[in-house]
Design a protein around this motif. Sequence first.
Motif, PDB file in Angstrom:
ATOM      1  N   ARG A  55       0.830  -1.217   0.000  1.00 36.44           N
ATOM      2  CA  ARG A  55       0.000   0.000   0.000  1.00 36.44           C
ATOM      3  C   ARG A  55       0.858   1.258   0.000  1.00 36.44           C
ATOM      4  N   GLU A  56       1.929   1.244   0.766  1.00 37.95           N
ATOM      5  CA  GLU A  56       2.808   2.412   0.812  1.00 37.95           C
ATOM      6  C   GLU A  56       3.483   2.642  -0.538  1.00 37.95           C
ATOM      7  N   ALA A  57       3.852   1.561  -1.216  1.00 33.74           N
ATOM      8  CA  ALA A  57       4.465   1.709  -2.541  1.00 33.74           C
ATOM      9  C   ALA A  57       3.467   2.305  -3.531  1.00 33.74           C
ATOM     10  N   LEU A  58       2.220   1.858  -3.480  1.00 31.68           N
ATOM     11  CA  LEU A  58       1.194   2.411  -4.359  1.00 31.68           C
ATOM     12  C   LEU A  58       0.930   3.879  -4.038  1.00 31.68           C
ATOM     13  N   ASP A  59       0.865   4.195  -2.758  1.00 34.57           N
ATOM     14  CA  ASP A  59       0.630   5.579  -2.345  1.00 34.57           C
ATOM     15  C   ASP A  59       1.770   6.490  -2.772  1.00 34.57           C
ATOM     16  N   ALA A  60       2.969   5.921  -2.865  1.00 36.59           N
ATOM     17  CA  ALA A  60       4.131   6.708  -3.294  1.00 36.59           C
ATOM     18  C   ALA A  60       4.193   6.862  -4.810  1.00 36.59           C
ATOM     19  N   GLY A  61       3.247   6.251  -5.523  1.00 39.68           N
ATOM     20  CA  GLY A  61       3.178   6.433  -6.968  1.00 39.68           C
ATOM     21  C   GLY A  61       3.697   5.280  -7.807  1.00 39.68           C
ATOM     22  N   ALA A  62       4.040   4.150  -7.206  1.00 35.91           N
ATOM     23  CA  ALA A  62       4.533   3.010  -7.980  1.00 35.91           C
ATOM     24  C   ALA A  62       3.419   2.493  -8.885  1.00 35.91           C
ATOM     25  N   PRO A  63       3.673   2.333 -10.186  1.00 31.33           N
ATOM     26  CA  PRO A  63       2.648   1.793 -11.091  1.00 31.33           C
ATOM     27  C   PRO A  63       2.300   0.349 -10.718  1.00 31.33           C
ATOM     28  N   ILE A  64       1.054  -0.022 -10.958  1.00 34.83           N
ATOM     29  CA  ILE A  64       0.601  -1.352 -10.600  1.00 34.83           C
ATOM     30  C   ILE A  64       1.443  -2.430 -11.291  1.00 34.83           C
ATOM     31  N   LYS A  65       1.826  -2.201 -12.554  1.00 39.08           N
ATOM     32  CA  LYS A  65       2.656  -3.189 -13.261  1.00 39.08           C
ATOM     33  C   LYS A  65       3.987  -3.381 -12.565  1.00 39.08           C
ATOM     34  N   ASP A  66       4.556  -2.293 -12.069  1.00 40.51           N
ATOM     35  CA  ASP A  66       5.850  -2.396 -11.389  1.00 40.51           C
ATOM     36  C   ASP A  66       5.728  -3.175 -10.081  1.00 40.51           C
ATOM     37  N   ILE A  67       4.595  -3.038  -9.408  1.00 37.96           N
ATOM     38  CA  ILE A  67       4.375  -3.822  -8.191  1.00 37.96           C
ATOM     39  C   ILE A  67       4.393  -5.315  -8.527  1.00 37.96           C
ATOM     40  N   TYR A  68       3.730  -5.673  -9.611  1.00 37.45           N
ATOM     41  CA  TYR A  68       3.724  -7.067 -10.045  1.00 37.45           C
ATOM     42  C   TYR A  68       5.127  -7.536 -10.441  1.00 37.45           C
ATOM     43  N   VAL A  69       5.764  -6.772 -11.327  1.00 39.01           N
ATOM     44  CA  VAL A  69       7.020  -7.209 -11.941  1.00 39.01           C
ATOM     45  C   VAL A  69       8.188  -7.174 -10.971  1.00 39.01           C
TER      46      VAL A  69
END
Length: 246
Positions: A55-69
């Motif tokens: 959640r913190e990574a998403l809130d910081a602006g990480a794209p969803i694809k990057d979270i997966y990859v």
Amino acid sequence: MVTTDRDRAADELVARTHAEDASFVRREAPLGAVACSYLDALIERDRRRAVRAIREALDAGAPIKDIYVHVLQPCQYELGRRWQLRQLSVAGEHYCTAVTQMILGQLYPLVVSADRAGRRLVATAVDGNLHEIGARFVADFFEMAGWDTFYLGASTPAEHVIQEVVQRKADVLAVSAALSDQLSSVRQVITAARGDDRCRGVVVLVGGQPFRVVDDLWRQLGADGSAPSAEGAVRAAEQLLAARSA
């Protein structure tokens, strides 16, 4: 199902490979700090901290694809490596994977693309393969690319896979195997698809650890292609379909 000499050779190579590789999670990689935090939380059985890292990574602006990859995928590879090295118990691996599956469910609303590609995918783990998360990754990446996807989950018998391919009018069938002893099930699905006139024109992609370590194994089993990642599977499918329509 008869085991061929090629299958046995693949079994031996897969058995010798992967466990001795370096860790898949490295702090210097893109989103490496997030991946390290997420992996540590999983290993320590701290589900809340694992969810918080994503959640913190998403809130910081990480794209969803990057979270997966860069986070979820390498962490799953690393869990598999540690299991093979007996650094992680079966129960531990199951717990960690269950947390990732829960997170994938939470992320799904962010995955669906508003732009539709007019293509359909059926994705499944073959009969005997209980490690379904690779097929789930593939289905989600096709969703991000605008495909309509039908994810069948773990250990789906070949005849039921083919039934879904026909009923859903799939353009692509993606089949996942986690271990070398599941290759006969992969062959069974491909043989069933090739032998059914209703599946004529369907592109068959295969993936999973055996196909990452044995060159051209996909070709030996009669598939149309393979890819080392979920993102690569989308590109492979689009290229194969474009070549067929050219």
